[in-house]
Scaffold this motif. Structure first.
Motif, PDB file in Angstrom:
ATOM      1  N   ASP A 178       0.684  -1.570   0.020  1.00 39.79           N
ATOM      2  CA  ASP A 178      -0.044   0.078  -0.446  1.00 39.79           C
ATOM      3  C   ASP A 178       0.820   0.924   0.069  1.00 39.79           C
ATOM      4  O   ASP A 178       1.591   1.521   0.697  1.00 39.79           O
ATOM      5  CB  ASP A 178      -0.915  -0.030   1.160  1.00 39.79           C
ATOM      6  N   HIS A 179       0.746   2.000  -1.128  1.00 37.23           N
ATOM      7  CA  HIS A 179       1.445   2.967  -1.189  1.00 37.23           C
ATOM      8  C   HIS A 179       1.198   3.891  -0.060  1.00 37.23           C
ATOM      9  O   HIS A 179       2.302   5.201   0.400  1.00 37.23           O
ATOM     10  CB  HIS A 179       1.043   3.682  -2.258  1.00 37.23           C
ATOM     11  N   SER A 180      -0.033   4.180   0.997  1.00 36.46           N
ATOM     12  CA  SER A 180      -0.039   5.132   1.482  1.00 36.46           C
ATOM     13  C   SER A 180       0.988   4.927   2.780  1.00 36.46           C
ATOM     14  O   SER A 180       1.800   5.672   3.919  1.00 36.46           O
ATOM     15  CB  SER A 180      -1.536   5.334   2.476  1.00 36.46           C
ATOM     16  N   ILE A 181       1.197   3.858   3.302  1.00 39.55           N
ATOM     17  CA  ILE A 181       2.222   3.270   4.685  1.00 39.55           C
ATOM     18  C   ILE A 181       2.982   3.522   4.176  1.00 39.55           C
ATOM     19  O   ILE A 181       3.708   3.657   5.424  1.00 39.55           O
ATOM     20  CB  ILE A 181       1.019   1.188   4.694  1.00 39.55           C
ATOM     21  N   ALA A 182       3.657   2.669   3.184  1.00 36.42           N
ATOM     22  CA  ALA A 182       5.271   2.709   2.059  1.00 36.42           C
ATOM     23  C   ALA A 182       5.696   4.345   2.357  1.00 36.42           C
ATOM     24  O   ALA A 182       6.368   4.366   3.026  1.00 36.42           O
ATOM     25  CB  ALA A 182       5.038   2.142   1.003  1.00 36.42           C
ATOM     26  N   GLY A 183       4.799   5.422   1.512  1.00 30.80           N
ATOM     27  CA  GLY A 183       5.414   6.303   2.128  1.00 30.80           C
ATOM     28  C   GLY A 183       4.879   7.604   3.598  1.00 30.80           C
ATOM     29  O   GLY A 183       6.586   7.303   3.317  1.00 30.80           O
ATOM     30  N   THR A 222       4.148  14.854  11.974  1.00 30.33           N
ATOM     31  CA  THR A 222       2.082  15.098  10.959  1.00 30.33           C
ATOM     32  C   THR A 222       2.563  14.768   9.764  1.00 30.33           C
ATOM     33  O   THR A 222       1.762  14.373   9.244  1.00 30.33           O
ATOM     34  CB  THR A 222       2.850  16.609  11.470  1.00 30.33           C
ATOM     35  N   VAL A 223       3.832  15.025   9.259  1.00 33.01           N
ATOM     36  CA  VAL A 223       3.990  14.904   7.273  1.00 33.01           C
ATOM     37  C   VAL A 223       3.840  12.973   6.835  1.00 33.01           C
ATOM     38  O   VAL A 223       2.741  12.610   6.209  1.00 33.01           O
ATOM     39  CB  VAL A 223       4.716  15.251   6.985  1.00 33.01           C
ATOM     40  N   SER A 224       3.731  12.673   8.341  1.00 36.61           N
ATOM     41  CA  SER A 224       4.281  11.093   8.516  1.00 36.61           C
ATOM     42  C   SER A 224       2.450  10.328   8.697  1.00 36.61           C
ATOM     43  O   SER A 224       1.145   9.665   7.320  1.00 36.61           O
ATOM     44  CB  SER A 224       4.888  10.260   9.029  1.00 36.61           C
ATOM     45  N   ARG A 226       6.599   5.481   6.301  1.00 39.99           N
ATOM     46  CA  ARG A 226       8.067   5.246   6.692  1.00 39.99           C
ATOM     47  C   ARG A 226       8.918   5.805   5.584  1.00 39.99           C
ATOM     48  O   ARG A 226       9.590   5.626   7.113  1.00 39.99           O
ATOM     49  CB  ARG A 226       7.800   3.485   6.337  1.00 39.99           C
ATOM     50  N   ILE A 227       8.310   6.360   4.418  1.00 41.90           N
ATOM     51  CA  ILE A 227       9.596   6.856   4.506  1.00 41.90           C
ATOM     52  C   ILE A 227      10.101   8.395   4.303  1.00 41.90           C
ATOM     53  O   ILE A 227      10.798   8.661   4.754  1.00 41.90           O
ATOM     54  CB  ILE A 227       9.164   7.107   2.232  1.00 41.90           C
ATOM     55  N   ALA A 228       8.732   9.005   4.793  1.00 43.92           N
ATOM     56  CA  ALA A 228       8.098  10.282   5.151  1.00 43.92           C
ATOM     57  C   ALA A 228       9.516  10.308   6.782  1.00 43.92           C
ATOM     58  O   ALA A 228       9.827  11.478   6.208  1.00 43.92           O
ATOM     59  CB  ALA A 228       7.217  10.775   5.320  1.00 43.92           C
ATOM     60  N   LYS A 229       9.031   9.352   7.600  1.00 46.89           N
ATOM     61  CA  LYS A 229       9.654   8.834   8.396  1.00 46.89           C
ATOM     62  C   LYS A 229      10.915   9.117   8.360  1.00 46.89           C
ATOM     63  O   LYS A 229      12.208  10.015   9.021  1.00 46.89           O
ATOM     64  CB  LYS A 229       9.296   7.994   9.454  1.00 46.89           C
ATOM     65  N   LYS A 230      11.535   8.552   7.188  1.00 45.34           N
ATOM     66  CA  LYS A 230      13.604   8.808   7.048  1.00 45.34           C
ATOM     67  C   LYS A 230      13.767  10.272   6.459  1.00 45.34           C
ATOM     68  O   LYS A 230      14.627  10.573   6.629  1.00 45.34           O
ATOM     69  CB  LYS A 230      13.459   7.336   6.262  1.00 45.34           C
ATOM     70  N   LEU A 231      12.553  10.251   6.233  1.00 41.95           N
ATOM     71  CA  LEU A 231      13.736  11.400   4.549  1.00 41.95           C
ATOM     72  C   LEU A 231      12.937  13.043   5.255  1.00 41.95           C
ATOM     73  O   LEU A 231      14.076  13.819   5.943  1.00 41.95           O
ATOM     74  CB  LEU A 231      12.484  12.042   3.129  1.00 41.95           C
TER      75      LEU A 231
END
Length: 931
Positions: free
Chosen positions: A555-560, A580-582, A562-567
């Motif tokens: 699911d791109h929302s959940i994976a996205g 908040t962004v995540s 996770r990526i936001a927490k890294k970036l």
């Protein structure tokens, strides 16, 4: 002359060229003793030419499938055409109309012009011919010309032709840009070579030297207009391979300019002239070869000169070109990603060649106003910047080693370009492209580089332009590798109009537009909310990342998220901002889904949504993000109706989160609604209002909007006074982009499906419905239709036709076919898509209703079939929420049984599930029904 030079490579054995001499010898054998002028001989010639052409095309297609060499296929088809036309010419001049002692006037030269002149042809391309005469037309020349043209037309070819003397050619080339371009590409085929040579010599000496800047300006203007008509982006998901941005015509334009300005005969000569490097020339070759392969495959598959890569042909082309499925990506998506990357390469080449022209020939170009004010000679310093200068009006690096010395400058330069409102110097663009290897993990984690990037991302005045330039140059995908994975990625569906990277940049651009004071009419609530936000930066970051995980198996929302927490920490956001962004990315679809697929008047809807959102700040952020996301999907995707649904959900949820919600009892809410109606109906006697209000059940007052209650009251009173059992009313809502059609009639078990059928019969798209019944057995149904016409009057005419059709269906005067719309253009367009149907039956979403959610492949007549099935299941529909996302239909029905209770029995729920799944399984079944 070909774009990728015709100096040949050895050919595979699939395609064997049959020469004109061989064809002529075969014709002599076949015609035998028959007079060459006789109809019988012509029939033989035509049949043999048809066979020769068919064999050549078959062999060219076989070689294309075997090798995927597009340029070679186009050259093979062109060579075959050359030999056929030459053979017809030889047969006409030596067999049909031979001249023993030709005079000087009895000469003719055949030359290929236009695309055919470049030495490349697609299977469905036009054949453009120029018949060159020494003076004026003679009877012999006329006979030969007619013989050749009629033979080619009878072969089924689209032939464009002109018959002119050399003087006429030169005169017309001087006056007409189209003729000038065609003459530029003229290529000798057969006949009197001296005539052709004379034309070329005069064209190159009399026309080209004096008209270079004018020609280039005209070609650039043509290109810009073509791009404007095609949507001005190379990232539309159904691109036009010939005329679209980044297509073959752009490569042609580059070659025309090169040939005209630099006097080159082949594209490789542009390397010697210093316009292209060897690497850029190879890019030119690869791009052209791929685009020709796609175009030839497309013509072979469709059996016509189709230039648009529509959804229905994309899977076939992907298979023919060997693109198989990979984890998270369909073969067709991999093929289209390659297409968009090639289109991007064409854009790079365009910038390189145009920039070279602008800077090397700025003086000449100024004559025609193509390149004006920005070019001031010399270099100017930029205050506070040591590594960058303004060079001839554009941003450049101060020293060639500026990036090597400090790779952070690769990011900083884009920030400076935005801040100073400068375009890039062509030398700077080349340096950036050559320095991409410097973008490594060290630079990606550099606080200063990330600080500059966050400044770019959150600067509304220039963010969209600079992000797009970063993407085009390759910097963005290297600096944010997760973004690099979605560059040129298309999703094989009809909902998204752009590739994922283009969608993200447009979404950020939409936010910037709002921040700059734009879209005030279209998005009024976002402008009210913006001043209330603590930090608008989070919206830019969330919009930039919200679809960054597309193309992955999860699911791109959940994976996205996770990526936001890294970036986000890398970009410089703190833990709370990152959270908040995540959260925004994980739930970026939620508000849209609830607004469009749930009954907002049902208190449970806002309550469930508030439980997820939890704070007024997040609600405001999600509202703005959702609006920007939908607007960036493509033209026409955002509508006033969607906006009104989102606003209604916001206003229903906000009091629950801000503590301003007082627990008003249901009976109090009913009483308030009745009093509001009484105040609006000032001309009614109080007793009449009371009698009218008593006809409605309580849930009518809770769920119908106040404006709609007034509309219903007037419609019902008018019908009752006229003693009419059936009535309809129309309300055109321009801002929302919808037309409301209400019906008042004795209740009928299949009423909803009959109205749905009537709407389909009148080509109306339903996006919502509210269904009420009165205590005296009448139905009041309101349907919301997507607006189709610019004029309110046209909307009213169609709505009136729908009301009349419903009346006739109820009276049994008309019937509805259950395979309604089966042969429609819309249904044919949906054929390449496969979507699994899903049906859910839930009692948890609403307190009063069982909620049935159905999703699957859309089709004309689907809503009619679903509502008919629901009525056959003895269910009463309270409201329907109809959503269409490209090829996907998502329809939600709030239902009860005939006694007004929820559906609790599991066996009955399973029956509902099976019956509605069957609607998707058996769309072909034919029945007639009128209820």
């Amino acid at each position: 002359m070909t774009l990728v030079d015709a100096e040949a490579k050895p050919r595979k054995a699939h395609f064997v060229l049959k020469t004109a001499e061989t064809i002529l010898a075969e014709l002599d054998v076949l015609v035998g003793d028959q007079p060459a002028k006789s109809p019988a001989a012509r029939t033989v010639v035509l049949a043999h030419m048809r066979q020769t052409l068919a064999e050549a095309r078959k062999d060219a297609e076989a070689e294309l499938i075997a090798t995927n060499k597009g340029t070679r296929c186009a050259q093979n088809l062109c060579s075959a055409e050359d030999e056929i036309i030459t053979a017809v010419y030889l047969f006409a001049t030596t067999r049909v109309y031979p001249v023993d002692n030709p005079s000087g006037a009895e000469a003719i030269a055949l030359s290929a012009v236009g695309g055919y002149g470049r030495g490349t042809l697609a299977p469905g391309s036009d054949i453009d011919l120029l018949f060159i005469l020494p003076y004026k037309q003679t009877p012999w020349g006329e006979q030969v010309t007619e013989y050749i043209l009629y033979m080619l037309w009878d072969l089924g070819q689209k032939v464009g032709h002109a018959v002119r003397s050399v003087d006429e050619c030169i005169r017309m080339a001087r006056a007409d840009m189209t003729v000038r371009t065609a003459t530029l590409e003229a290529r000798f085929l057969t006949g009197d070579k001296s005539l052709f040579d004379n034309l070329v010599k005069r064209f190159e000496t009399e026309i080209m030297p004096k008209t270079g800047p004018e020609f280039i300006a005209a070609k650039m203007a043509e290109r810009d207009e073509r791009h404007r008509q095609m949507g001005n982006t190379r990232y539309v998901v159904e691109p036009n391979i010939k005329d679209g941005k980044g297509g073959l015509r752009d490569l042609n334009t580059l070659f025309w300019i090169g040939k005209y300005f630099y006097q080159v005969k082949t594209s490789h000569e542009l390397v010697a002239k210093g316009v292209l490097t060897d690497a850029e020339y190879r890019l030119f070759q690869r791009a052209e070869d791929f685009l020709w392969a796609v175009r030839c495959h497309l013509h072979f598959v469709t059996h016509r000169a189709e230039e648009k890569l529509t959804f229905d042909v994309q899977p076939d082309l992907a298979r023919r070109m060997g693109y198989a499925e990979r984890v998270g990506m369909l073969g067709v998506e991999r093929f289209m990603k390659r297409y968009f990357l090639v289109a991007k390469d064409v854009g790079d080449l365009t910038r390189i060649i145009c920039a070279s022209l602008e800077f090397r020939h700025a003086k000449d170009m100024d004559l025609v106003g193509r390149v004006l004010a920005p070019f001031r000679a010399g270099k100017t310093k930029i205050k506070g910047e040591t590594d960058f200068v303004i060079d001839t009006g554009r941003l450049n690096i101060a020293t060639p080693d500026a990036f090597e010395k400090d790779p952070v400058n690769l990011i900083k330069m884009f920030m400076v370009a935005g801040r100073e409102e400068l375009l890039f110097h062509p030398d700077a663009i080349k340096h950036i492209r050559d320095s991409l290897r410097l973008i490594d993990n060290k630079l990606r984690n550099d606080p200063k580089a990330n600080g500059y990037f966050l400044t770019i991302l959150t600067s509304p005045l220039y963010v969209e332009r600079i992000l797009r330039q970063m993407n085009e140059s390759g910097v963005l995908g290297k600096f944010v590798p997760d973004f690099g994975k979605i560059v040129a990625l298309m999703q094989f569906n009809m909902y998204h109009h752009y590739t994922v990277d283009e969608h993200l940049i447009r979404a950020v651009g939409c936010m910037a537009d709002i921040a700059n004071g734009g879209l005030r009419q279209e998005l009024p609530l976002t402008h009210e909310l913006l001043p209330q936000l603590n930090d608008t930066r989070l919206l830019y970051v969330a919009l930039f990342l919200h679809d960054i995980a597309k193309g992955r198996p999860e699911d791109h929302s959940i994976a996205g998220a996770r990526i936001a927490k890294k970036l986000c920490p890398r970009f410089g956001l703190n833990a709370a901002e990152t959270d908040t962004v995540s959260w925004l990315i994980e739930y970026h679809l939620l508000m849209s889904e609830i607004a469009q697929a749930r009954d907002i008047q049902d208190p449970e809807t806002a309550k469930a949504f508030a439980d997820v959102v939890q704070s007024p700040q997040r609600l405001a952020l999600l509202m703005i993000l959702t609006a920007c996301d939908i607007r960036a999907v493509g033209p026409g995707t955002w509508t006033g109706w969607k906006g009104s649904l989102l606003r209604a959900l916001y206003y229903a949820t906000e009091p629950l989160l801000s503590g301003g919600h007082s627990q008003v009892s249901q009976s109090d809410r009913v009483q308030v609604a009745k009093e509001a109606l009484a105040q609006a109906l000032t001309k009614w006697a109080p007793a009449d209002v009371e009698t009218y209000a008593a006809r409605h059940y309580d849930h009518y007052w809770l769920r119908a909007e106040p404006e709609l209650q007034i509309e219903h009251a007037r419609m019902i009173r008018q019908a009752d006074e006229a003693n009419q059992p059936f009535a309809g009313s129309i309300r055109v809502k321009a801002f929302e982009g919808i037309t409301e059609v209400s019906f008042y009639t004795p209740d009928h078990p299949r009423l909803l499906s009959l109205i749905a059928g009537a709407c389909t019969m009148q080509d109306a798209s339903i996006i919502g419905a509210q269904i009420f019944s009165t205590r005296d057995g009448r139905a009041i149904d309101t349907f919301r239709l997507r607006r189709s016409f610019t004029s309110d009057e046209d909307e009213k005419v169609r709505a009136t036709r729908i009301i009349d059709t419903v009346k006739q269906l109820l009276q049994g005067k008309r019937t509805v076919l259950i395979d309604l719309g089966k042969e429609s253009r819309h249904n044919k367009r949906l054929k390449p898509f496969a979507l699994p149907a899903q049906v859910s039956v839930s009692n948890a979403i609403s307190e009063k209703f069982t909620v049935i959610e159905v999703s699957g492949l859309d089709r004309i007549g689907l809503l009619y079939a679903l509502t008919r099935e629901i009525s056959d299941l003895n269910l009463t529909i309270g409201s329907a929420h109809i959503g269409t996302y490209g090829e996907k239909a998502v329809d939600v029905f709030y239902v009860t049984d005939l006694t007004g209770q929820k559906i609790h029995v599991k066996q009955r729920q399973r029956k509902i599930y099976g019956a509605l799944m069957d609607v998707f399984e058996r769309p072909e079944e034919k029945k007639t029904a009128n209820g």
